[in-house]
Design a protein around this motif. Structure first.
Motif, mmCIF file in Angstrom:
data_model
loop_
_atom_site.group_PDB
_atom_site.id
_atom_site.type_symbol
_atom_site.label_atom_id
_atom_site.label_comp_id
_atom_site.label_asym_id
_atom_site.label_seq_id
_atom_site.Cartn_x
_atom_site.Cartn_y
_atom_site.Cartn_z
ATOM 1 N N GLN A 162 -12.645 54.236 23.491
ATOM 2 C CA GLN A 162 -13.604 53.966 22.194
ATOM 3 C C GLN A 162 -12.885 53.038 21.252
ATOM 4 N N THR A 163 -11.587 53.418 20.759
ATOM 5 C CA THR A 163 -11.183 52.728 19.649
ATOM 6 C C THR A 163 -10.815 51.212 20.084
ATOM 7 N N GLY A 164 -10.503 51.055 21.414
ATOM 8 C CA GLY A 164 -10.332 49.408 21.682
ATOM 9 C C GLY A 164 -11.386 48.641 21.700
ATOM 10 N N VAL A 165 -12.652 49.475 22.117
ATOM 11 C CA VAL A 165 -14.009 48.750 22.007
ATOM 12 C C VAL A 165 -14.526 48.600 20.509
ATOM 13 N N ASP A 166 -14.244 49.680 19.636
ATOM 14 C CA ASP A 166 -14.697 49.454 18.253
ATOM 15 C C ASP A 166 -13.716 48.213 17.746
ATOM 16 N N ILE A 167 -12.428 48.092 18.093
ATOM 17 C CA ILE A 167 -11.658 47.030 17.589
ATOM 18 C C ILE A 167 -12.240 45.643 18.035
ATOM 19 N N LEU A 168 -12.613 45.510 19.293
ATOM 20 C CA LEU A 168 -13.142 44.330 19.875
ATOM 21 C C LEU A 168 -14.391 44.028 19.211
ATOM 22 N N ARG A 169 -15.287 44.825 19.261
ATOM 23 C CA ARG A 169 -16.379 44.627 18.666
ATOM 24 C C ARG A 169 -16.524 44.094 17.160
ATOM 25 N N LYS A 170 -15.501 44.603 16.195
ATOM 26 C CA LYS A 170 -15.556 44.047 14.885
ATOM 27 C C LYS A 170 -14.896 42.551 15.034
ATOM 28 N N VAL A 171 -13.797 42.420 15.910
ATOM 29 C CA VAL A 171 -13.067 41.037 15.861
ATOM 30 C C VAL A 171 -14.193 40.035 16.437
ATOM 31 N N PHE A 172 -14.818 40.578 17.537
ATOM 32 C CA PHE A 172 -15.741 39.530 18.113
ATOM 33 C C PHE A 172 -16.957 39.266 17.433
ATOM 34 N N GLY A 173 -17.405 40.231 16.422
ATOM 35 C CA GLY A 173 -18.565 40.164 15.765
ATOM 36 C C GLY A 173 -18.151 38.952 14.846
ATOM 37 N N MET A 174 -17.022 38.795 14.232
ATOM 38 C CA MET A 174 -16.357 37.909 13.369
ATOM 39 C C MET A 174 -16.516 36.627 13.959
ATOM 40 N N ILE A 175 -15.876 36.468 15.358
ATOM 41 C CA ILE A 175 -15.883 35.225 16.026
ATOM 42 C C ILE A 175 -17.300 34.628 16.308
ATOM 43 N N LEU A 176 -18.436 35.635 16.643
ATOM 44 C CA LEU A 176 -19.551 35.424 16.796
ATOM 45 C C LEU A 176 -20.174 34.844 15.612
ATOM 46 N N LEU A 177 -19.945 35.270 14.459
ATOM 47 C CA LEU A 177 -20.582 34.792 13.241
ATOM 48 C C LEU A 177 -19.979 33.344 13.005
ATOM 49 N N ALA A 178 -18.722 33.066 13.355
ATOM 50 C CA ALA A 178 -17.891 31.961 13.103
ATOM 51 C C ALA A 178 -18.652 30.758 13.951
ATOM 52 N N ILE A 179 -18.942 31.000 15.193
ATOM 53 C CA ILE A 179 -19.618 30.173 16.166
ATOM 54 C C ILE A 179 -20.916 29.761 15.767
ATOM 55 N N ALA A 180 -21.603 30.864 15.117
ATOM 56 C CA ALA A 180 -22.966 30.577 14.792
ATOM 57 C C ALA A 180 -22.841 29.607 13.432
ATOM 58 N N ILE A 181 -22.004 29.952 12.772
ATOM 59 C CA ILE A 181 -21.933 28.939 11.420
ATOM 60 C C ILE A 181 -21.476 27.531 11.852
ATOM 61 N N LYS A 182 -20.542 27.572 12.880
ATOM 62 C CA LYS A 182 -20.365 26.181 13.244
ATOM 63 C C LYS A 182 -21.275 25.409 13.975
ATOM 64 N N LEU A 183 -22.140 26.127 14.743
ATOM 65 C CA LEU A 183 -23.454 25.583 15.487
ATOM 66 C C LEU A 183 -24.345 24.967 14.592
ATOM 67 N N ILE A 184 -24.566 26.057 13.462
ATOM 68 C CA ILE A 184 -25.593 25.718 12.563
ATOM 69 C C ILE A 184 -24.952 24.458 11.711
ATOM 70 N N LYS A 185 -23.783 24.322 11.077
ATOM 71 C CA LYS A 185 -23.128 23.129 10.420
ATOM 72 C C LYS A 185 -23.367 21.913 11.285
ATOM 73 N N ALA A 186 -22.821 22.011 12.476
ATOM 74 C CA ALA A 186 -22.863 20.983 13.387
ATOM 75 C C ALA A 186 -24.237 20.245 13.453
ATOM 76 N N ASN A 187 -25.294 21.139 13.392
ATOM 77 C CA ASN A 187 -26.587 20.689 14.005
ATOM 78 C C ASN A 187 -27.801 20.472 12.758
ATOM 79 N N LEU A 188 -27.186 21.063 11.681
ATOM 80 C CA LEU A 188 -28.088 20.622 10.306
ATOM 81 C C LEU A 188 -27.956 19.271 9.798
ATOM 82 N N VAL A 189 -26.633 18.431 10.322
ATOM 83 C CA VAL A 189 -26.422 16.963 9.471
ATOM 84 C C VAL A 189 -27.414 16.277 10.280
#
Length: 189
Positions: A162-189
């Motif tokens: 459970q601890t490993g899953v919780d840590i992964l969830r937070k870390v990959f949540g941040m990565i998903l946010l970064a990927i989403a922002i990158k996709l938005i930035k790249a496609n709004l131009v």
């Protein structure tokens, strides 16, 4: 047909990094817990069908609805952003309680997590550089990896704890946010 081992490997690696099924493990575990089960076969089949159809008809389908590739990418990025927010904040944005495991295997798992905007736009880009049959083989190899990860998600969760899953969830949540922002930035131009 001109199968090229080098092209197949290149396409497979590119799609593997875009699909990022290993990075989606926390999302898969979350979805399985909320829906009760994940249908690996169904999710893989639907994602594969979407990718193959998009390879052949993607631009035409988007044009039919008057949607350009950039708008499609931004829409997919917003969904990825919201999934990332769920993972980081531990709050439900999507209504999971009414979802069946079959529905969850399709949305949001098959689309947009596996075969999302990033994957679809990458497939269009690959068409310009690689032979179509090599792209299809690369897609199929990635679907095999996706299927294996989905089938072994319970085992992976047990190994992480459970601890490993919780840590992964937070870390990959941040990565998903970064990927989403990158996709938005790249496609709004």
């Amino acid at each position: 047909m001109s199968f090229s081992f080098k092209e197949i490997i290149s396409v497979t690696i590119i799609l593997f990094s875009v699909i990022d099924i290993l990075g989606s493990i926390p999302v898969i575990i979350d979805l399985r817990k909320k829906a009760g089960d994940i249908h690996a076969e169904q999710a893989t089949l639907v994602a594969g069908t979407l990718m193959i159809v998009y390879l052949f008809l993607g631009i035409s389908i988007l044009n039919l609805f008057g949607v350009d590739v950039k708008s499609f990418a931004v829409a997919g990025a917003i969904i990825i952003f919201l999934i990332g927010m769920e993972m980081i904040l531990g709050r439900n944005i999507f209504k999971h309680e009414t979802s069946s495991s079959k529905a969850t295997s399709i949305v949001p798992l098959a689309f947009p997590i596996i075969a999302g905007a990033g994957t679809m736009t990458t497939i269009i880009s690959l068409k310009a550089a690689y032979a179509q049959e090599n792209i299809i083989v690369g897609i199929l190899l990635n679907l095999l990896i996706v299927y294996l990860v989905l089938k072994t998600s319970v085992w992976i969760e047990n190994k992480l704890g459970q601890t490993g899953v919780d840590i992964l969830r937070k870390v990959f949540g941040m990565i998903l946010l970064a990927i989403a922002i990158k996709l938005i930035k790249a496609n709004l131009v």
